[in-house]
Write a protein that holds these residues in place. Structure first.
Motif, PDB file in Angstrom:
ATOM      1  N   LEU A 190       0.981  -1.212   0.024  1.00 47.90           N
ATOM      2  CA  LEU A 190      -0.133  -0.187  -0.063  1.00 47.90           C
ATOM      3  C   LEU A 190       0.709   1.315   0.135  1.00 47.90           C
ATOM      4  O   LEU A 190       0.454   2.073  -0.617  1.00 47.90           O
ATOM      5  CB  LEU A 190      -0.830  -0.167   1.252  1.00 47.90           C
ATOM      6  CG  LEU A 190      -2.263  -0.751   1.269  1.00 47.90           C
ATOM      7  CD1 LEU A 190      -2.838  -1.109   2.555  1.00 47.90           C
ATOM      8  CD2 LEU A 190      -3.122  -0.385   0.195  1.00 47.90           C
ATOM      9  N   ARG A 191       1.913   1.293   0.762  1.00 46.25           N
ATOM     10  CA  ARG A 191       2.857   2.415   0.836  1.00 46.25           C
ATOM     11  C   ARG A 191       3.442   2.740  -0.461  1.00 46.25           C
ATOM     12  O   ARG A 191       3.739   3.965  -0.930  1.00 46.25           O
ATOM     13  CB  ARG A 191       3.806   2.195   1.789  1.00 46.25           C
ATOM     14  CG  ARG A 191       3.595   2.557   3.271  1.00 46.25           C
ATOM     15  CD  ARG A 191       4.564   2.470   4.075  1.00 46.25           C
ATOM     16  NE  ARG A 191       5.394   1.471   4.187  1.00 46.25           N
ATOM     17  CZ  ARG A 191       5.269   0.510   4.970  1.00 46.25           C
ATOM     18  NH1 ARG A 191       4.354   0.493   5.816  1.00 46.25           N
ATOM     19  NH2 ARG A 191       6.093  -0.316   4.962  1.00 46.25           N
ATOM     20  N   TRP A 192       3.621   1.826  -1.195  1.00 48.47           N
ATOM     21  CA  TRP A 192       4.263   1.777  -2.679  1.00 48.47           C
ATOM     22  C   TRP A 192       3.226   2.361  -3.809  1.00 48.47           C
ATOM     23  O   TRP A 192       3.625   3.242  -4.691  1.00 48.47           O
ATOM     24  CB  TRP A 192       5.138   0.821  -3.029  1.00 48.47           C
ATOM     25  CG  TRP A 192       6.574   0.619  -2.241  1.00 48.47           C
ATOM     26  CD1 TRP A 192       6.786  -0.508  -1.468  1.00 48.47           C
ATOM     27  CD2 TRP A 192       7.584   1.184  -2.442  1.00 48.47           C
ATOM     28  NE1 TRP A 192       8.084  -0.422  -1.042  1.00 48.47           N
ATOM     29  CE2 TRP A 192       8.663   0.818  -1.704  1.00 48.47           C
ATOM     30  CE3 TRP A 192       7.966   2.710  -3.100  1.00 48.47           C
ATOM     31  CZ2 TRP A 192       9.870   1.211  -1.508  1.00 48.47           C
ATOM     32  CZ3 TRP A 192       8.961   3.005  -2.797  1.00 48.47           C
ATOM     33  CH2 TRP A 192      10.209   2.425  -2.016  1.00 48.47           C
ATOM     34  N   ILE A 193       2.262   1.997  -3.510  1.00 46.73           N
ATOM     35  CA  ILE A 193       1.189   2.305  -4.306  1.00 46.73           C
ATOM     36  C   ILE A 193       0.886   4.060  -4.075  1.00 46.73           C
ATOM     37  O   ILE A 193       0.689   4.650  -5.029  1.00 46.73           O
ATOM     38  CB  ILE A 193      -0.118   1.357  -4.253  1.00 46.73           C
ATOM     39  CG1 ILE A 193       0.168   0.123  -4.580  1.00 46.73           C
ATOM     40  CG2 ILE A 193      -1.369   2.047  -4.965  1.00 46.73           C
ATOM     41  CD1 ILE A 193      -0.987  -1.016  -4.112  1.00 46.73           C
ATOM     42  N   GLN A 194       0.938   4.020  -2.627  1.00 47.34           N
ATOM     43  CA  GLN A 194       0.624   5.691  -2.526  1.00 47.34           C
ATOM     44  C   GLN A 194       1.803   6.533  -3.085  1.00 47.34           C
ATOM     45  O   GLN A 194       1.227   7.552  -3.262  1.00 47.34           O
ATOM     46  CB  GLN A 194       0.018   5.473  -0.920  1.00 47.34           C
ATOM     47  CG  GLN A 194      -0.959   5.184  -0.443  1.00 47.34           C
ATOM     48  CD  GLN A 194      -1.277   4.982   0.942  1.00 47.34           C
ATOM     49  OE1 GLN A 194      -0.359   5.101   1.702  1.00 47.34           O
ATOM     50  NE2 GLN A 194      -2.540   4.865   1.450  1.00 47.34           N
ATOM     51  N   ALA A 195       2.590   6.067  -2.791  1.00 48.40           N
ATOM     52  CA  ALA A 195       3.915   6.896  -3.538  1.00 48.40           C
ATOM     53  C   ALA A 195       3.767   7.001  -4.873  1.00 48.40           C
ATOM     54  O   ALA A 195       3.794   8.208  -5.332  1.00 48.40           O
ATOM     55  CB  ALA A 195       5.276   6.095  -2.976  1.00 48.40           C
ATOM     56  N   ALA A 196       3.480   6.053  -5.645  1.00 48.61           N
ATOM     57  CA  ALA A 196       3.275   6.168  -7.125  1.00 48.61           C
ATOM     58  C   ALA A 196       1.872   7.219  -7.450  1.00 48.61           C
ATOM     59  O   ALA A 196       2.065   8.192  -8.126  1.00 48.61           O
ATOM     60  CB  ALA A 196       2.937   5.050  -7.988  1.00 48.61           C
ATOM     61  N   GLU A 197       0.959   7.029  -6.617  1.00 51.91           N
ATOM     62  CA  GLU A 197      -0.010   7.922  -6.829  1.00 51.91           C
ATOM     63  C   GLU A 197      -0.033   9.444  -6.396  1.00 51.91           C
ATOM     64  O   GLU A 197      -0.288  10.287  -7.068  1.00 51.91           O
ATOM     65  CB  GLU A 197      -1.114   7.280  -5.681  1.00 51.91           C
ATOM     66  CG  GLU A 197      -2.692   7.926  -6.136  1.00 51.91           C
ATOM     67  CD  GLU A 197      -3.702   7.358  -5.110  1.00 51.91           C
ATOM     68  OE1 GLU A 197      -4.591   7.969  -4.852  1.00 51.91           O
ATOM     69  OE2 GLU A 197      -3.557   6.080  -4.792  1.00 51.91           O
ATOM     70  N   ILE A 243       5.791   1.211  -8.626  1.00 49.73           N
ATOM     71  CA  ILE A 243       4.918   0.234  -9.027  1.00 49.73           C
ATOM     72  C   ILE A 243       5.628  -1.197  -9.122  1.00 49.73           C
ATOM     73  O   ILE A 243       4.984  -2.151  -8.553  1.00 49.73           O
ATOM     74  CB  ILE A 243       4.198   0.385 -10.523  1.00 49.73           C
ATOM     75  CG1 ILE A 243       3.250   1.668 -10.542  1.00 49.73           C
ATOM     76  CG2 ILE A 243       3.347  -0.865 -10.770  1.00 49.73           C
ATOM     77  CD1 ILE A 243       2.786   2.060 -11.572  1.00 49.73           C
ATOM     78  N   ARG A 244       6.856  -1.184  -9.363  1.00 49.22           N
ATOM     79  CA  ARG A 244       7.643  -2.530  -9.210  1.00 49.22           C
ATOM     80  C   ARG A 244       7.805  -2.803  -7.922  1.00 49.22           C
ATOM     81  O   ARG A 244       7.652  -4.067  -7.636  1.00 49.22           O
ATOM     82  CB  ARG A 244       9.082  -2.245 -10.069  1.00 49.22           C
ATOM     83  CG  ARG A 244       8.751  -2.580 -11.491  1.00 49.22           C
ATOM     84  CD  ARG A 244      10.196  -2.666 -12.294  1.00 49.22           C
ATOM     85  NE  ARG A 244      10.826  -1.435 -12.334  1.00 49.22           N
ATOM     86  CZ  ARG A 244      10.822  -0.410 -13.434  1.00 49.22           C
ATOM     87  NH1 ARG A 244      10.165  -0.884 -14.211  1.00 49.22           N
ATOM     88  NH2 ARG A 244      11.513   0.527 -13.301  1.00 49.22           N
ATOM     89  N   LYS A 245       8.121  -1.911  -6.999  1.00 50.06           N
ATOM     90  CA  LYS A 245       8.383  -2.151  -5.439  1.00 50.06           C
ATOM     91  C   LYS A 245       6.910  -2.758  -4.860  1.00 50.06           C
ATOM     92  O   LYS A 245       6.953  -3.661  -4.233  1.00 50.06           O
ATOM     93  CB  LYS A 245       8.981  -0.916  -4.856  1.00 50.06           C
ATOM     94  CG  LYS A 245      10.285  -0.747  -5.397  1.00 50.06           C
ATOM     95  CD  LYS A 245      10.830   0.486  -4.755  1.00 50.06           C
ATOM     96  CE  LYS A 245      12.297   0.728  -5.168  1.00 50.06           C
ATOM     97  NZ  LYS A 245      12.747   2.011  -4.752  1.00 50.06           N
ATOM     98  N   SER A 246       5.993  -1.973  -5.242  1.00 48.18           N
ATOM     99  CA  SER A 246       4.941  -2.460  -4.913  1.00 48.18           C
ATOM    100  C   SER A 246       4.251  -4.258  -5.234  1.00 48.18           C
ATOM    101  O   SER A 246       3.806  -4.845  -4.459  1.00 48.18           O
ATOM    102  CB  SER A 246       3.484  -1.691  -5.215  1.00 48.18           C
ATOM    103  OG  SER A 246       2.955  -1.705  -6.604  1.00 48.18           O
ATOM    104  N   PHE A 247       4.654  -4.343  -6.626  1.00 45.92           N
ATOM    105  CA  PHE A 247       4.640  -5.791  -6.927  1.00 45.92           C
ATOM    106  C   PHE A 247       5.445  -6.773  -6.272  1.00 45.92           C
ATOM    107  O   PHE A 247       5.092  -7.816  -5.851  1.00 45.92           O
ATOM    108  CB  PHE A 247       4.936  -5.567  -8.403  1.00 45.92           C
ATOM    109  CG  PHE A 247       4.640  -7.242  -8.967  1.00 45.92           C
ATOM    110  CD1 PHE A 247       3.599  -8.084  -9.042  1.00 45.92           C
ATOM    111  CD2 PHE A 247       5.691  -7.866  -9.333  1.00 45.92           C
ATOM    112  CE1 PHE A 247       3.486  -9.256  -9.562  1.00 45.92           C
ATOM    113  CE2 PHE A 247       5.815  -9.221  -9.780  1.00 45.92           C
ATOM    114  CZ  PHE A 247       4.463  -9.872  -9.878  1.00 45.92           C
ATOM    115  N   ASP A 248       6.744  -6.318  -6.023  1.00 43.88           N
ATOM    116  CA  ASP A 248       7.503  -7.297  -5.243  1.00 43.88           C
ATOM    117  C   ASP A 248       7.126  -7.383  -3.842  1.00 43.88           C
ATOM    118  O   ASP A 248       6.852  -8.543  -3.237  1.00 43.88           O
ATOM    119  CB  ASP A 248       8.980  -6.463  -5.023  1.00 43.88           C
ATOM    120  CG  ASP A 248       9.693  -6.540  -6.309  1.00 43.88           C
ATOM    121  OD1 ASP A 248       9.350  -7.484  -7.190  1.00 43.88           O
ATOM    122  OD2 ASP A 248      10.577  -5.711  -6.458  1.00 43.88           O
ATOM    123  N   MET A 249       6.308  -6.439  -3.292  1.00 44.35           N
ATOM    124  CA  MET A 249       5.978  -6.401  -1.798  1.00 44.35           C
ATOM    125  C   MET A 249       4.637  -7.410  -1.811  1.00 44.35           C
ATOM    126  O   MET A 249       4.311  -8.014  -0.789  1.00 44.35           O
ATOM    127  CB  MET A 249       5.589  -5.125  -1.181  1.00 44.35           C
ATOM    128  CG  MET A 249       6.945  -4.260  -0.916  1.00 44.35           C
ATOM    129  SD  MET A 249       7.742  -5.177   0.480  1.00 44.35           S
ATOM    130  CE  MET A 249       9.172  -5.653  -0.408  1.00 44.35           C
TER     131      MET A 249
END
Length: 189
Positions: A135-142, A169-175
C-alpha cells in the motif's frame, strides 16, 4: 511589417520551446512524453510477473468454509491487471497527459483491492507487514502522479518522475508477491 514578423517568430519559438521543454503545458501541441525502461529491468519484471502468475494458477487458494476460492485468490486476478499495464511491460511507452488519469485510476483500483484484502481475510504479522508495504508503494506512485498533474514539470523532470512511478509500482508488486507467499505458504494453510 518588420514588427509583425518578429512577433510571429517569437510566438513560433515560444510554441516550440513549450513543446520541447514542457510537454504537458497548455501551449504544447503534442502532450506526450516517451519513457523507456532498461532491458534488464524490464526482463526481470516480466519474469517475476510470469513466475507469479504461474504460482497463482497452481495455487488453489484456501478453502476454509467450502468455498473454492478465498478473497486473496480472487483479488489477485484483478490486481495483476494493473501490474500488467503497458507502461510496466513495454520497453518504450508514450505517456500522454490524459494517460496520467488512467494510470491514477488503475492505481486507485489497485489500492482498493489491496485494502479489501486487508479487511476481508485474517493475516499474520508477517503477511500484514508486506501488505502495508504494498500500500505504501502504491500511494507513493499515486502521490507522484498527483504532483505531476498539479504542476507539470519540464520534459527532463517529467521523464524522471515517470520512471520513479514505474519503480514504485515495481516495488509494490515485489511487496505483493512477498505478501502472497507469506499468506499462503508461511501461515501453515
Amino acid at each position: 511589417m518588420n514588427k509583425r514578423w518578429w512577433m510571429g517568430l517569437l510566438v513560433v519559438v515560444g510554441l516550440i520551446f513549450a513543446q520541447v521543454f514542457f510537454p504537458y503545458s497548455v501551449f504544447s501541441v503534442y502532450q506526450s512524453v516517451s519513457v523507456s525502461t532498461e532491458l534488464p529491468i524490464l526482463q526481470d519484471y516480466k519474469m517475476k510477473l510470469y513466475e507469479f502468475k504461474k504460482m497463482d494458477e497452481e495455487n488453489e487458494g484456501k478453502d476454509p468454509e467450502g468455498y473454492s476460492m478465498d478473497h486473496v485468490k480472487y483479488a489477485t486476478k484483478h490486481i495483476l491487471e494493473t501490474y500488467e499495464m503497458d507502461m510496466m511491460t513495454t520497453s518504450r511507452s508514450s505517456i500522454g497527459k490524459g494517460d496520467l488519469n488512467i494510470i491514477l485510476e488503475d492505481l486507485r483500483f489497485l489500492q482498493d483491492r489491496v485494502l479489501s484484502i486487508t479487511f476481508e481475510e485474517p493475516h499474520s504479522s508477517e503477511s500484514r507487514k508486506y501488505l502495508y508495504a504494498t500500500l505504501r508503494w502504491i500511494q507513493a506512485a499515486e502521490e507522484e502522479i498527483v504532483r505531476i498533474k498539479s504542476s507539470p514539470p519540464s520534459r527532463f523532470h517529467l521523464i524522471h518522475r515517470l520512471e520513479e512511478i514505474q519503480n514504485d509500482i515495481r516495488k509494490s508488486f515485489d511487496m505483493y508477491t512477498e505478501f502472497y507467499n507469506a499468506y499462503y505458504w508461511y501461515e501453515g494453510e
